[in-house]
Design an enzyme around this catalytic site. Structure first.
Site, PDB file in Angstrom:
ATOM      1  N   GLN A 172     -14.338  19.932 -15.750  1.00 38.74           N
ATOM      2  CA  GLN A 172     -15.505  19.264 -15.182  1.00 38.74           C
ATOM      3  C   GLN A 172     -16.161  20.204 -14.175  1.00 38.74           C
ATOM      4  OE1 GLN A 172     -15.216  15.999 -12.078  1.00 38.74           O
ATOM      5  NE2 GLN A 172     -15.596  14.766 -13.910  1.00 38.74           N
TER       6      GLN A 172
ATOM      7  N   TYR B 138     -23.174  12.911  -6.941  1.00 34.92           N
ATOM      8  CA  TYR B 138     -23.187  14.357  -6.718  1.00 34.92           C
ATOM      9  C   TYR B 138     -24.576  14.906  -7.047  1.00 34.92           C
ATOM     10  CZ  TYR B 138     -18.147  13.696  -6.397  1.00 34.92           C
ATOM     11  OH  TYR B 138     -16.902  13.267  -6.025  1.00 34.92           O
TER      12      TYR B 138
ATOM     13  N   ALA C 133      -8.276   6.988 -16.851  1.00 40.12           N
ATOM     14  CA  ALA C 133      -7.845   7.699 -15.647  1.00 40.12           C
ATOM     15  C   ALA C 133      -6.641   7.010 -15.017  1.00 40.12           C
ATOM     16  CB  ALA C 133      -8.993   7.816 -14.653  1.00 40.12           C
ATOM     17  N   ARG C 134      -6.868   5.863 -14.354  1.00 44.98           N
ATOM     18  CA  ARG C 134      -5.790   5.234 -13.585  1.00 44.98           C
ATOM     19  C   ARG C 134      -4.580   4.880 -14.439  1.00 44.98           C
ATOM     20  NH1 ARG C 134      -9.579   0.787 -10.807  1.00 44.98           N
ATOM     21  NH2 ARG C 134     -10.591   1.149 -12.823  1.00 44.98           N
TER      22      ARG C 134
END
Length: 415
Positions: free
Chosen positions: A105, A180, A355-356
């Site tokens: 990423q 971002y 993810a988690r």
């Protein structure tokens, strides 16, 4: 939207994205690992992604590699330069030995930084003004980028993609979400420009599309070029799913090989990203100073009191995206079971990003494949989020703690 058929794709069938073929349709999503305390990849980072690769994913994504020093959120993040390449090569080799692909990423923080770069107290972003995030860290103001700044940063993204290729990555993911820099252009919450880079959705996506185009020109024949895009900002006045769908059509036209669909903004709506409240008590304990603690207290006050986690919490917004484009899409947000995955593939999504649940159990995909389990025991408590500030890096609080010695050894070091 791809034509629907009576046959639902298997989660374990191959998927082609650009020049890359994945062994299955389950991806480890980019999620900050906290395993680069010197700004360089460590043995801990290698183990983290090797374990997930061994656990059966088709591809694992290494989170947040800044394309320049000015693009760091904080000093101990990974900044992609020549010095990081040998260490990242150790990681990609380890992932490949386990049969998975590796994605990096690449991103830039813009105004979302805790640092004063080169003595500047006004980091670059879409629009000039008060820096709502940086004020907690003494970075009070931000400056609107000029076209020369955009040209430079687009080149930095392309150069970073070339370094990722040199380090053995199969794909790059351009981070366009969560507040971002590129998202600071995409979102009307931060883009108040009156030139050709501001205004309607098609104008706000112009700079991110420029970045994508340069990255594609740099490595598109050799690597998959993916984008992480928020389907909704999750805050009043921000992008809606319809706005994001208009932007997705432009990114599709510029040749993006995959869009990973996420949501929420780190300042205005971080709870939207997780679909549940953040662990503010743990975050305050880990905060570096009083101003940061104050910011977390403000977050506590702004978090919706009736917020309750539910599975597939981005599904409605992501369906709008699926209807808008024909390109491959990765669904993210509240996937807890193999049944969820099958439902998403049945609705036309090409893969899912987790993810988690993979922090909780890196071998979850293999467990799904064998039928040992069909769900995940992750309860979305989000305590792992605060763990990115732990000396050992991210881990699940219900499992064994991470080994802090591994974050003190660089990935390519002889031991």
């Amino acid at each position: 939207m791809p034509e629907q058929t009576s046959t639902i794709l298997s989660p374990f069938s191959p998927l082609q994205i650009g020049p890359l073929v994945l062994r299955n349709r389950i991806i480890k999503a980019g999620a900050n690992e906290g395993m680069t305390p010197q700004g360089l990849p460590t043995k801990a980072l290698v183990k983290h992604h090797r374990d997930v690769a061994a656990g059966g994913v088709g591809m694992t994504t290494v989170a947040y590699a800044a394309v320049a020093q000015a693009g760091l959120t904080f000093s101990h993040q990974l900044c992609l330069d020549a010095a990081t390449v040998p260490h990242l090569r150790v990681l990609t080799d380890a992932v490949h030995r386990e049969g998975a692909a590796a994605c990096l990423q690449i991103t830039h923080a813009g105004s979302f930084t805790m640092m004063r770069h080169g003595g500047s107290r006004a980091p670059l972003t879409a629009s000039t003004g008060l820096n709502a995030f940086g004020v907690m860290y003494g970075v009070f103001f931000q400056r609107a980028m000029r076209e020369a700044d955009m040209s430079l940063i687009a080149t930095q993204f392309a150069d970073a993609a070339r370094l990722a290729r040199e380090a053995g990555f199969d794909a790059v993911e351009i981070h366009m979400g969560h507040g971002y820099l590129l998202n600071q252009f995409l979102s009307p919450l931060s883009n108040r420009r009156r030139d050709r880079f501001g205004g309607d959705a098609e104008s706000r996506v112009r700079f991110p599309a420029m970045v994508l185009r340069q990255v594609k020109d740099a490595v598109g024949a050799d690597m998959a070029v993916c984008c992480k895009l928020s389907v909704t900002d999750g805050a009043p006045g921000g992008n809606t799913a319809d706005d994001s769908a208009r932007m997705a059509r432009i990114l599709e036209g510029e040749g993006a090989d995959l869009l990973t669909l996420s949501g929420g903004r780190n300042v205005e709506s971080p709870w939207a990203l997780f679909g549940s409240a953040l662990p503010t008590a743990q975050m305050k304990a880990a905060a570096p100073h009083a101003l940061a603690k104050l910011g977390i207290m403000m977050l506590e006050k702004r978090t919706p009191k009736d917020l309750k986690f539910h599975e597939l919490y981005f599904l409605e917004a992501s369906r709008v995206m699926r209807q808008a484009v024909r390109m491959p899409l990765a669904y993210i947000g509240g996937v807890k079971s193999l049944e969820n995955v099958r439902q998403l593939l049945g609705e036309g999504f090409d893969c899912v990003a987790l993810a988690r649940v993979l922090i909780h159990d890196p071998a979850l995909v293999n467990h799904w494949r064998t039928g040992d389990v069909t769900g995940s025991a992750c309860d979305s408590c989000n305590a792992c989020v605060a763990k990115i500030y732990d000396p050992a890096g991210v881990c699940c609080v219900y499992g064994p703690p991470a080994d802090p010695t591994l974050t003190r050894i660089l990935a390519a070091a002889e031991v």
